[in-house]
Write a protein that holds these residues in place. Structure first.
Motif, PDB file in Angstrom:
ATOM      1  N   ASN A 127       0.842  -1.194   0.000  1.00 49.79           N
ATOM      2  CA  ASN A 127       0.000   0.000   0.000  1.00 49.79           C
ATOM      3  C   ASN A 127       0.883   1.253   0.000  1.00 49.79           C
ATOM      4  OD1 ASN A 127      -1.777   2.209   1.114  1.00 49.79           O
ATOM      5  ND2 ASN A 127      -3.250   0.497   1.104  1.00 49.79           N
ATOM      6  N   PRO A 128       0.527   2.265  -0.813  1.00 45.16           N
ATOM      7  CA  PRO A 128       1.307   3.513  -0.827  1.00 45.16           C
ATOM      8  C   PRO A 128       1.485   4.135   0.555  1.00 45.16           C
ATOM      9  CG  PRO A 128      -0.233   3.487  -2.661  1.00 45.16           C
ATOM     10  CD  PRO A 128      -0.564   2.289  -1.806  1.00 45.16           C
ATOM     11  N   SER A 129       0.530   3.898   1.440  1.00 42.80           N
ATOM     12  CA  SER A 129       0.622   4.462   2.787  1.00 42.80           C
ATOM     13  C   SER A 129       1.832   3.923   3.540  1.00 42.80           C
ATOM     14  CB  SER A 129      -0.653   4.168   3.584  1.00 42.80           C
ATOM     15  OG  SER A 129      -0.833   2.771   3.759  1.00 42.80           O
ATOM     16  N   LEU A 130       2.263   2.705   3.191  1.00 43.56           N
ATOM     17  CA  LEU A 130       3.434   2.134   3.844  1.00 43.56           C
ATOM     18  C   LEU A 130       4.705   2.858   3.403  1.00 43.56           C
ATOM     19  CD1 LEU A 130       4.479   0.015   5.782  1.00 43.56           C
ATOM     20  CD2 LEU A 130       4.642  -1.595   3.870  1.00 43.56           C
ATOM     21  N   VAL A 131       4.750   3.235   2.121  1.00 38.69           N
ATOM     22  CA  VAL A 131       5.881   4.015   1.629  1.00 38.69           C
ATOM     23  C   VAL A 131       5.909   5.369   2.325  1.00 38.69           C
ATOM     24  CG1 VAL A 131       6.969   5.084  -0.391  1.00 38.69           C
ATOM     25  CG2 VAL A 131       5.812   2.871  -0.618  1.00 38.69           C
ATOM     26  N   ILE A 132       4.743   5.984   2.440  1.00 40.79           N
ATOM     27  CA  ILE A 132       4.634   7.292   3.092  1.00 40.79           C
ATOM     28  C   ILE A 132       4.989   7.197   4.575  1.00 40.79           C
ATOM     29  CG2 ILE A 132       3.014   9.131   3.716  1.00 40.79           C
ATOM     30  CD1 ILE A 132       1.505   8.500   1.092  1.00 40.79           C
ATOM     31  N   HIS A 133       4.735   6.043   5.169  1.00 38.08           N
ATOM     32  CA  HIS A 133       5.088   5.835   6.577  1.00 38.08           C
ATOM     33  C   HIS A 133       6.598   5.988   6.777  1.00 38.08           C
ATOM     34  CE1 HIS A 133       5.179   4.101  10.607  1.00 38.08           C
ATOM     35  NE2 HIS A 133       6.097   3.228  10.191  1.00 38.08           N
ATOM     36  N   TYR A 134       7.378   5.500   5.822  1.00 39.11           N
ATOM     37  CA  TYR A 134       8.835   5.562   5.931  1.00 39.11           C
ATOM     38  C   TYR A 134       9.428   6.799   5.263  1.00 39.11           C
ATOM     39  CZ  TYR A 134       8.703   0.748   7.606  1.00 39.11           C
ATOM     40  OH  TYR A 134       8.467  -0.390   8.353  1.00 39.11           O
ATOM     41  N   PHE A 135       8.765   7.283   4.225  1.00 43.99           N
ATOM     42  CA  PHE A 135       9.222   8.477   3.502  1.00 43.99           C
ATOM     43  C   PHE A 135       8.007   9.374   3.284  1.00 43.99           C
ATOM     44  CE2 PHE A 135      11.903   4.889   2.263  1.00 43.99           C
ATOM     45  CZ  PHE A 135      13.178   5.394   2.512  1.00 43.99           C
ATOM     46  N   LYS A 136       7.915  10.427   4.059  1.00 46.74           N
ATOM     47  CA  LYS A 136       6.705  11.246   4.078  1.00 46.74           C
ATOM     48  C   LYS A 136       6.311  11.792   2.708  1.00 46.74           C
ATOM     49  CE  LYS A 136       7.389  12.667   8.883  1.00 46.74           C
ATOM     50  NZ  LYS A 136       7.576  13.809   9.825  1.00 46.74           N
ATOM     51  N   THR A 137       7.307  12.157   1.906  1.00 44.56           N
ATOM     52  CA  THR A 137       7.040  12.733   0.591  1.00 44.56           C
ATOM     53  C   THR A 137       8.028  12.147  -0.421  1.00 44.56           C
ATOM     54  OG1 THR A 137       8.600  14.555   0.903  1.00 44.56           O
ATOM     55  CG2 THR A 137       6.329  14.913   1.656  1.00 44.56           C
ATOM     56  N   LYS A 138       7.798  12.430  -1.690  1.00 46.78           N
ATOM     57  CA  LYS A 138       8.740  11.994  -2.718  1.00 46.78           C
ATOM     58  C   LYS A 138      10.098  12.647  -2.486  1.00 46.78           C
ATOM     59  CE  LYS A 138       9.716  11.832  -7.668  1.00 46.78           C
ATOM     60  NZ  LYS A 138       9.271  12.095  -9.054  1.00 46.78           N
ATOM     61  N   GLU A 139      10.094  13.860  -1.965  1.00 42.43           N
ATOM     62  CA  GLU A 139      11.344  14.560  -1.680  1.00 42.43           C
ATOM     63  C   GLU A 139      12.210  13.753  -0.712  1.00 42.43           C
ATOM     64  OE1 GLU A 139      11.220  18.122   0.842  1.00 42.43           O
ATOM     65  OE2 GLU A 139      12.409  19.125  -0.710  1.00 42.43           O
ATOM     66  N   HIS A 140      11.589  13.214   0.338  1.00 43.67           N
ATOM     67  CA  HIS A 140      12.322  12.402   1.304  1.00 43.67           C
ATOM     68  C   HIS A 140      12.791  11.092   0.675  1.00 43.67           C
ATOM     69  CE1 HIS A 140      10.277  15.146   4.151  1.00 43.67           C
ATOM     70  NE2 HIS A 140      11.333  14.903   4.922  1.00 43.67           N
ATOM     71  N   LEU A 141      12.006  10.564  -0.233  1.00 44.03           N
ATOM     72  CA  LEU A 141      12.395   9.350  -0.937  1.00 44.03           C
ATOM     73  C   LEU A 141      13.604   9.620  -1.836  1.00 44.03           C
ATOM     74  CD1 LEU A 141      11.728   6.404  -1.309  1.00 44.03           C
ATOM     75  CD2 LEU A 141       9.958   7.037  -2.967  1.00 44.03           C
ATOM     76  N   VAL A 142      13.625  10.780  -2.441  1.00 45.98           N
ATOM     77  CA  VAL A 142      14.775  11.175  -3.264  1.00 45.98           C
ATOM     78  C   VAL A 142      16.022  11.318  -2.395  1.00 45.98           C
ATOM     79  CG1 VAL A 142      15.770  13.028  -4.677  1.00 45.98           C
ATOM     80  CG2 VAL A 142      13.428  12.266  -5.103  1.00 45.98           C
ATOM     81  N   TYR A 143      15.871  11.865  -1.201  1.00 48.16           N
ATOM     82  CA  TYR A 143      17.009  11.969  -0.280  1.00 48.16           C
ATOM     83  C   TYR A 143      17.579  10.570   0.015  1.00 48.16           C
ATOM     84  CZ  TYR A 143      15.659  16.829   0.760  1.00 48.16           C
ATOM     85  OH  TYR A 143      15.365  18.175   0.675  1.00 48.16           O
ATOM     86  N   GLY A 144      16.679   9.631   0.245  1.00 50.08           N
ATOM     87  CA  GLY A 144      17.099   8.256   0.497  1.00 50.08           C
ATOM     88  C   GLY A 144      17.803   7.663  -0.712  1.00 50.08           C
ATOM     89  N   LEU A 145      17.305   7.974  -1.899  1.00 54.25           N
ATOM     90  CA  LEU A 145      17.913   7.501  -3.137  1.00 54.25           C
ATOM     91  C   LEU A 145      19.316   8.071  -3.305  1.00 54.25           C
ATOM     92  CD1 LEU A 145      17.786   6.047  -5.872  1.00 54.25           C
ATOM     93  CD2 LEU A 145      16.645   8.084  -6.810  1.00 54.25           C
TER      94      LEU A 145
END
Length: 205
Positions: A42-60
């Protein structure tokens, strides 16, 4: 401890999926929804760990930068010989291994964000300084053992990576394999020249 380990494992899974999407569709087209779909969660699980796409990019970005450091991984049999270790690292830097560690298109897309995002800019700055420091340490070791006589170790390490950065930026535009390998070999010889090393027969080509 268990919760932290599970969190880190899940975050890495999500980042790797996001990276896979970025390679296939471009960073601009990768999204939280697509990442969740790829992982069948579920997308909510991704958001649980990375609040926004910006935070996901930081992780990347952190994932890509960690991959850069793997260039210093060398075989066990050269670990205790500073000269062989330094030459092995130079071999790694000027080889296809560098390109297999991360996708150029994703890496350059992330790097371009450094011009607009201070967090990403700082992450890249820290990493690139770290690469230089690691190489300088190897040069200093060779100096101490008498394999090299480099006066300004920091400057030489910096120049090697300036050569590396320029080389791969240009080579990303070269499609002909023979031309690519020839130029890469030339750049490697220039780097070894900065260190006053000649190319050993075992690592030629």
């Amino acid at each position: 401890m268990g919760r932290k380990s599970l969190k880190e494992t899940r975050q890495k899974q999500i980042i790797k999926a996001f990276y896979k999407l970025a390679k296939k569709e471009g960073l601009e087209n990768a999204s939280i929804a697509k990442t969740a779909d790829l992982l069948a969660i579920n997308p909510s699980l991704v958001i649980h760990y990375f609040k926004t796409k910006e935070h996901l990019v930081y992780g990347l970005v952190e994932y890509i930068l960690d991959r850069y450091l793997l260039i210093f991984d060398v075989p066990e049999n050269v670990q205790h010989n500073p000269k062989k270790k330094l030459l092995a690292v130079i071999d790694n830097i000027f080889s296809h291994k560098w390109n297999t560690l991360f996708d150029d298109s994703v890496s350059y897309s992330c790097y371009s964000l450094a011009f607009r995002d201070k967090v990403i800019k700082e992450k890249y700055k820290i990493l690139l300084d770290s690469l230089r420091k690691n190489l300088e340490h190897l040069i200093i070791e060779c100096n101490e053992k008498g394999y090299l006589k480099v006066d300004d170790t920091a400057a030489v390490a910096d120049l090697v990576f300036i050569l590396v950065d320029g080389a791969y930026y240009y080579l990303s535009l070269v499609s002909n394999k023979r031309e690519y390998n020839k130029k890469l070999g030339t750049y490697k010889k220039r780097a070894l020249g900065l260190l006053n090393f000649s190319v050993p027969a075992s690592s030629a080509g």
